[in-house]
Motif scaffolding. Structure first.
Motif, PDB file in Angstrom:
ATOM      1  N   ASP A  98       0.828  -1.217   0.000  1.00  0.00           N
ATOM      2  CA  ASP A  98       0.000   0.000   0.000  1.00  0.00           C
ATOM      3  C   ASP A  98       0.859   1.263   0.000  1.00  0.00           C
ATOM      4  OD1 ASP A  98      -2.386  -1.427  -0.054  1.00  0.00           O
ATOM      5  OD2 ASP A  98      -2.574  -1.440   2.131  1.00  0.00           O
ATOM      6  N   ASP A  99       1.917   1.285   0.816  1.00  0.00           N
ATOM      7  CA  ASP A  99       2.795   2.462   0.858  1.00  0.00           C
ATOM      8  C   ASP A  99       3.525   2.659  -0.463  1.00  0.00           C
ATOM      9  OD1 ASP A  99       2.062   3.106   3.454  1.00  0.00           O
ATOM     10  OD2 ASP A  99       3.850   2.199   4.362  1.00  0.00           O
TER      11      ASP A  99
ATOM     12  N   ALA B 184       2.653   1.603  -3.456  1.00  0.00           N
ATOM     13  CA  ALA B 184       1.694   2.002  -4.492  1.00  0.00           C
ATOM     14  C   ALA B 184       1.320   3.482  -4.350  1.00  0.00           C
ATOM     15  CB  ALA B 184       0.450   1.129  -4.425  1.00  0.00           C
ATOM     16  N   ARG B 185       1.019   3.902  -3.130  1.00  0.00           N
ATOM     17  CA  ARG B 185       0.621   5.307  -2.896  1.00  0.00           C
ATOM     18  C   ARG B 185       1.741   6.264  -3.309  1.00  0.00           C
ATOM     19  NH1 ARG B 185       2.023   7.952   1.215  1.00  0.00           N
ATOM     20  NH2 ARG B 185       2.345   6.127   2.526  1.00  0.00           N
ATOM     21  N   ILE B 186       2.952   5.975  -2.861  1.00  0.00           N
ATOM     22  CA  ILE B 186       4.097   6.852  -3.151  1.00  0.00           C
ATOM     23  C   ILE B 186       4.439   6.810  -4.636  1.00  0.00           C
ATOM     24  CG2 ILE B 186       6.580   7.122  -2.749  1.00  0.00           C
ATOM     25  CD1 ILE B 186       5.915   6.125   0.203  1.00  0.00           C
TER      26      ILE B 186
ATOM     27  N   ALA C 125      -3.107  -3.327  -4.639  1.00  0.00           N
ATOM     28  CA  ALA C 125      -2.662  -2.062  -4.041  1.00  0.00           C
ATOM     29  C   ALA C 125      -2.458  -0.993  -5.110  1.00  0.00           C
ATOM     30  CB  ALA C 125      -1.368  -2.282  -3.251  1.00  0.00           C
TER      31      ALA C 125
ATOM     32  N   ALA D  89       1.600   8.580  -6.861  1.00  0.00           N
ATOM     33  CA  ALA D  89       1.610  10.029  -6.616  1.00  0.00           C
ATOM     34  C   ALA D  89       2.860  10.679  -7.213  1.00  0.00           C
ATOM     35  CB  ALA D  89       1.535  10.309  -5.115  1.00  0.00           C
TER      36      ALA D  89
ATOM     37  N   ARG E 131      -5.796   0.250  -6.689  1.00  0.00           N
ATOM     38  CA  ARG E 131      -6.501   1.209  -5.820  1.00  0.00           C
ATOM     39  C   ARG E 131      -5.953   2.616  -6.022  1.00  0.00           C
ATOM     40  NH1 ARG E 131      -6.406  -3.166  -2.289  1.00  0.00           N
ATOM     41  NH2 ARG E 131      -4.494  -2.489  -1.255  1.00  0.00           N
ATOM     42  N   GLU E 132      -4.656   2.731  -6.206  1.00  0.00           N
ATOM     43  CA  GLU E 132      -4.042   4.057  -6.364  1.00  0.00           C
ATOM     44  C   GLU E 132      -4.199   4.607  -7.773  1.00  0.00           C
ATOM     45  OE1 GLU E 132      -2.934   5.959  -3.920  1.00  0.00           O
ATOM     46  OE2 GLU E 132      -3.409   4.346  -2.518  1.00  0.00           O
TER      47      GLU E 132
END
Length: 176
Positions: free
Chosen positions: A130-131, A133-135, A168, A138, A171-172
């Motif tokens: 999750d981390d 993918a988010r980073i 993951a 973005a 989702r992002e």
């Protein structure tokens, strides 16, 4: 810029450049790094050794990136980046973001228009899917916006090797 996430083998993807989740020595390893070295053939290791003998005598720093030819890969270029290792205390999200940003800078420098990324630092380096993918998503989107929609890079594919990473990233990335 088009950003997608898919399940697959990054060594088989037809893009201009693939990103290698390398170690700082650049001499191959396990996981994605080992798979890329095996698929590219022995000349990739020779090219990495040449980098170590010339411009990177101390290895590639965490968060930085460098390109070599792709040799036997469908991709023309391999962009090597060293992700932060949470188990070694490298927990700053900016180090991880730098891997994606610098890889895109290098891709732009070699005139790549399409780039495939793995989940850099997920898995053995201890970062959660999750981390990462988010980073990653973005950072790619911010880089694209800051470089006037990609400075030539117009497609980023996150190519993931298992369903949990794919979930993951999807989702992002958002809906197709």
């Amino acid at each position: 810029m088009e950003v997608t996430a898919e399940l697959g083998d990054i060594t088989l993807v037809e893009v201009d450049a693939i990103v290698n989740a390398a170690n700082s020595s650049l001499v191959g390893g396990g996981g994605v790094d080992g798979a890329i070295h095996r698929a590219a053939g022995p000349r990739l290791l020779d090219a990495c050794r040449e980098l170590r003998a010339s411009t990177l005598p101390h290895g590639l720093p965490v968060g930085d990136a460098v390109a070599t030819p792709g040799f036997h890969l469908p991709a023309r270029w391999v962009i090597h980046t060293v992700g932060p290792n949470r188990h070694a205390g490298e927990t700053d999200p900016e180090l991880l973001a730098s891997c994606f940003r610098r890889s895109l800078d290098v891709a732009s420098d070699v005139h790549a228009r399409s780039v495939a990324f793995p989940a850099v630092s997920a898995g053995v380096y201890g970062w959660s899917a999750d981390d990462v993918a988010r980073i990653a998503v973005a950072t790619v989107r911010a880089w694209s916006a800051a470089t006037h929609d990609g400075a030539g890079v117009n497609r980023v594919r996150f190519v993931l090797f298992n369903e949990s990473l794919l979930s993951a990233f999807r989702r992002e990335v958002g809906p197709d």
